[in-house]
Design an enzyme around this catalytic site. Structure first.
Site, PDB file in Angstrom:
ATOM      1  N   SER A 268       0.832  -1.207   0.000  1.00  0.00           N
ATOM      2  CA  SER A 268       0.000   0.000   0.000  1.00  0.00           C
ATOM      3  C   SER A 268       0.863   1.251   0.000  1.00  0.00           C
ATOM      4  CB  SER A 268      -0.883   0.002   1.256  1.00  0.00           C
ATOM      5  OG  SER A 268      -1.445   1.279   1.470  1.00  0.00           O
TER       6      SER A 268
ATOM      7  N   TYR B  68      -2.456   5.592  -5.366  1.00  0.00           N
ATOM      8  CA  TYR B  68      -3.680   6.379  -5.560  1.00  0.00           C
ATOM      9  C   TYR B  68      -3.360   7.480  -6.558  1.00  0.00           C
ATOM     10  CZ  TYR B  68      -6.007   4.236  -1.512  1.00  0.00           C
ATOM     11  OH  TYR B  68      -6.609   3.355  -0.655  1.00  0.00           O
TER      12      TYR B  68
ATOM     13  N   THR C 170      -5.229   2.200  -7.771  1.00  0.00           N
ATOM     14  CA  THR C 170      -6.535   2.065  -7.133  1.00  0.00           C
ATOM     15  C   THR C 170      -7.449   3.137  -7.699  1.00  0.00           C
ATOM     16  OG1 THR C 170      -5.503   1.152  -5.177  1.00  0.00           O
ATOM     17  CG2 THR C 170      -7.730   2.022  -4.914  1.00  0.00           C
TER      18      THR C 170
ATOM     19  N   ARG D  88     -17.096   6.015   6.431  1.00  0.00           N
ATOM     20  CA  ARG D  88     -16.868   4.944   7.424  1.00  0.00           C
ATOM     21  C   ARG D  88     -17.232   5.477   8.802  1.00  0.00           C
ATOM     22  NH1 ARG D  88     -11.016   3.675   4.702  1.00  0.00           N
ATOM     23  NH2 ARG D  88     -11.822   3.362   2.603  1.00  0.00           N
TER      24      ARG D  88
ATOM     25  N   LYS E 227      -7.005  -1.399 -10.132  1.00  0.00           N
ATOM     26  CA  LYS E 227      -7.646  -2.068  -8.993  1.00  0.00           C
ATOM     27  C   LYS E 227      -8.932  -1.321  -8.637  1.00  0.00           C
ATOM     28  CE  LYS E 227      -6.781  -3.353  -4.170  1.00  0.00           C
ATOM     29  NZ  LYS E 227      -7.535  -2.352  -3.380  1.00  0.00           N
TER      30      LYS E 227
ATOM     31  N   HIS F   1     -12.717  -2.607  -2.885  1.00  0.00           N
ATOM     32  CA  HIS F   1     -11.950  -2.065  -1.764  1.00  0.00           C
ATOM     33  C   HIS F   1     -12.389  -2.732  -0.444  1.00  0.00           C
ATOM     34  CE1 HIS F   1      -9.251   1.627  -1.545  1.00  0.00           C
ATOM     35  NE2 HIS F   1      -9.235   1.211  -0.289  1.00  0.00           N
TER      36      HIS F   1
HETATM   37  C1  LIG Z   1      -7.603  -1.897   6.690  1.00  0.00           C
HETATM   38  C2  LIG Z   1      -7.589  -1.883   5.192  1.00  0.00           C
HETATM   39  C3  LIG Z   1      -6.768  -0.994   4.532  1.00  0.00           C
HETATM   40  C4  LIG Z   1      -6.766  -0.954   3.133  1.00  0.00           C
HETATM   41  N1  LIG Z   1      -5.900  -0.098   2.502  1.00  0.00           N
HETATM   42  C5  LIG Z   1      -5.879  -0.063   1.153  1.00  0.00           C
HETATM   43  C6  LIG Z   1      -4.981   0.788   0.465  1.00  0.00           C
HETATM   44  O1  LIG Z   1      -4.177   1.491   1.085  1.00  0.00           O
HETATM   45  N2  LIG Z   1      -5.037   0.787  -0.884  1.00  0.00           N
HETATM   46  C7  LIG Z   1      -5.911   0.004  -1.590  1.00  0.00           C
HETATM   47  O2  LIG Z   1      -5.918   0.045  -2.811  1.00  0.00           O
HETATM   48  N3  LIG Z   1      -6.748  -0.838  -0.952  1.00  0.00           N
HETATM   49  C8  LIG Z   1      -6.750  -0.886   0.386  1.00  0.00           C
HETATM   50  N4  LIG Z   1      -7.600  -1.755   1.016  1.00  0.00           N
HETATM   51  C9  LIG Z   1      -8.428  -2.682   0.213  1.00  0.00           C
HETATM   52  C10 LIG Z   1      -7.674  -3.986  -0.060  1.00  0.00           C
HETATM   53  O3  LIG Z   1      -6.638  -3.783  -0.970  1.00  0.00           O
HETATM   54  C11 LIG Z   1      -8.599  -5.049  -0.649  1.00  0.00           C
HETATM   55  O4  LIG Z   1      -9.222  -4.551  -1.807  1.00  0.00           O
HETATM   56  C12 LIG Z   1      -9.650  -5.569   0.315  1.00  0.00           C
HETATM   57  O5  LIG Z   1      -9.174  -5.587   1.641  1.00  0.00           O
HETATM   58  C13 LIG Z   1     -10.080  -6.974  -0.094  1.00  0.00           C
HETATM   59  O6  LIG Z   1     -11.128  -7.428   0.688  1.00  0.00           O
HETATM   60  P1  LIG Z   1     -10.934  -8.405   1.968  1.00  0.00           P
HETATM   61  O7  LIG Z   1     -10.352  -7.560   3.054  1.00  0.00           O
HETATM   62  O8  LIG Z   1     -12.323  -8.820   2.244  1.00  0.00           O
HETATM   63  O9  LIG Z   1     -10.022  -9.533   1.558  1.00  0.00           O
HETATM   64  C14 LIG Z   1      -7.612  -1.805   2.400  1.00  0.00           C
HETATM   65  C15 LIG Z   1      -8.437  -2.713   3.076  1.00  0.00           C
HETATM   66  C16 LIG Z   1      -8.425  -2.776   4.453  1.00  0.00           C
HETATM   67  C17 LIG Z   1      -9.296  -3.777   5.151  1.00  0.00           C
END
Ligand SMILES: Cc1cc2nc3c(=O)[nH]c(=O)nc-3n(C[C@H](O)[C@H](O)[C@H](O)COP(=O)(O)O)c2cc1C
Length: 373
Positions: free
Chosen positions: A112, A139, A165, A174, A237, A261
């Site tokens: 990330s 991003y 993303t 949220r 993404k 996401h």
């Molecule tokens: C706590 C948290 C932080 C996340 N941070 C990012 C991020 O910085 N960039 C991003 O593209 N997606 C982020 N995501 C989304 C994840 O890349 C991913 O799409 C998602 O967690 C997949 O679903 P799952 O948690 O049910 O496996 C984040 C998700 C969570 C839970």
């Protein structure tokens, strides 16, 4: 469900319970929640339940091939670590532990932009074990110079791809972050974002996002620019529709990740497993299609592959593994998914990933009858 009474972690659910218990409320809700009414975050997982398996029997499943070729490397099985920010809040070793666990299991990891450790250290952590491919999540930022710096640092440290993303021109709503006044804990920084600890502490996530992220992004502005500044692969993404898969093809991207996401952006968008078939159809095999969101077992992975995904990615299970027991916890998560996926292949009579076709699935229809796809 009651928490497991022993240290025996048999499923991702066990690790979710054990890991969540170790986290303070603010971190736990930040990691586990989705946006507003939690419809999408919940449905990402429950939508898998409308599929049932159609096993073939009396197949010799002694020697399976679970490997796939990605970023010019052969990987152990079709799973990767989605980019999740601030892993240092789950465990002090954060992304370093995730990178090492990925290396041990020989699968890719996306870093990330809000990583707690610099990309150089994250890629280095795995290198001593096994040089797995990393992707850098990006991003669309207001500050192009900063964006370029992140890209260059990622490329110099050996990352193979940019995961742009695309679902976040603004942050999802949220409630937990507002109720808990979520801030990245003191002592943790965002080493890719050039922002001081004091600044991080002074802003809510939403305010920081508005200040940093560009809501003026577009396909035409982002993709040609990215191509002009990097030789890494470019993946989008956050795609959920056939229309956007067609645009990703038109702009020459190497892949898309069907993702919402983890239900953290717009609540009420479709579960990713439900968006997958139209995306696969639009891809026509001309662009790679991967998926994340709600994958909690090897059987979920198997269903996603049957519906045409080349590879699955997981977000929260890694955070739960970290919170449960650092690198060992993440290793346990990956081993559980590997074992479950392999056993699902054996018990359905699939010897290779190519054998996992729509023919192995049935769907439960609205009237309760089960039909072949
Ligand atoms: C706590 C948290 C932080 C996340 N941070 C990012 C991020 O910085 N960039 C991003 O593209 N997606 C982020 N995501 C989304 C994840 O890349 C991913 O799409 C998602 O967690 C997949 O679903 P799952 O948690 O049910 O496996 C984040 C998700 C969570 C839970």
């Amino acid at each position: 469900m009651a928490p497991p009474t022993t240290d025996l972690m048999l499923s991702i659910e066990d690790i979710k319970i054990a890991g969540s218990k170790k986290l303070p409320l603010m971190a736990r809700e930040f990691y586990n929640s989705g946006s507003t009414t939690q419809i999408t975050v919940t449905e990402n997982t429950t939508a898998y339940n409308k599929y049932r398996l159609r096993p073939r029997v009396l197949v010799d499943v002694t020697n399976l091939n679970l490997t796939l070729s990605l970023f010019n490397q052969t990987l152990d099985f079709p799973l990767g670590l989605s980019p999740t920010g601030i892993q240092g809040m789950a465990h002090p070793t954060g992304e370093l532990a995730s990178s090492r666990a990925s290396a041990r299991r020989n699968i890719p990891m996306a870093v990330s932009s809000f990583t707690s450790y610099p990309v150089e250290s994250v890629t280095q952590a795995s290198r001593a074990i096994n040089p797995i491919p990393h992707a850098m999540q990006l991003y669309t930022l207001r500050d192009r110079a900063l964006q370029r710096q992140i890209i260059q640092r990622a490329e110099s440290s050996g990352c193979k791809a940019i995961f742009l993303t695309a679902d976040s021109p603004v942050l999802g709503v949220r409630y937990n972050e507002q109720r808990n006044d979520f801030r990245t804990p003191a002592g943790l920084s965002w080493p890719m974002m050039n922002v001081s600890s004091e600044k991080i502490q002074s802003q809510t996530h939403d305010a920081g996002f508005v200040a940093t992220n560009s809501d003026a992004h577009s396909w035409a502005k982002e993709i040609p620019w990215l191509r002009s500044v990097t030789k890494m692969e470019i993946w989008i993404k956050g795609v959920l529709t056939a229309e956007d898969v067609l645009l990703a093809r038109e702009y020459g991207c190497e892949g898309v990740i069907v993702s919402n996401h983890g239900g953290r952006q717009l609540d009420g968008v479709v579960a990713t497993i439900d968006a997958l078939p139209e995306c696969v159809k639009a891809a026509e095999g001309k662009i790679r299609v991967h998926i994340d969101g709600g994958i909690r077992s090897g059987t979920d992975m198997f269903k996603a592959l049957a519906l045409g995904a080349e590879c699955c990615w997981i977000g929260r299970p890694v955070l739960w593994g970290l919170a449960y027991n650092g690198e060992q916890g993440v290793t346990r998560v990956l081993d559980i998914l590997y074992d479950e996926f392999k056993r699902c292949m054996q018990l359905t009579g699939c010897r290779t990933l190519a054998d996992i076709s729509p023919a192995v699935l049935a769907i439960i229809q609205a009237d309760g009858r089960v039909a072949k796809l």
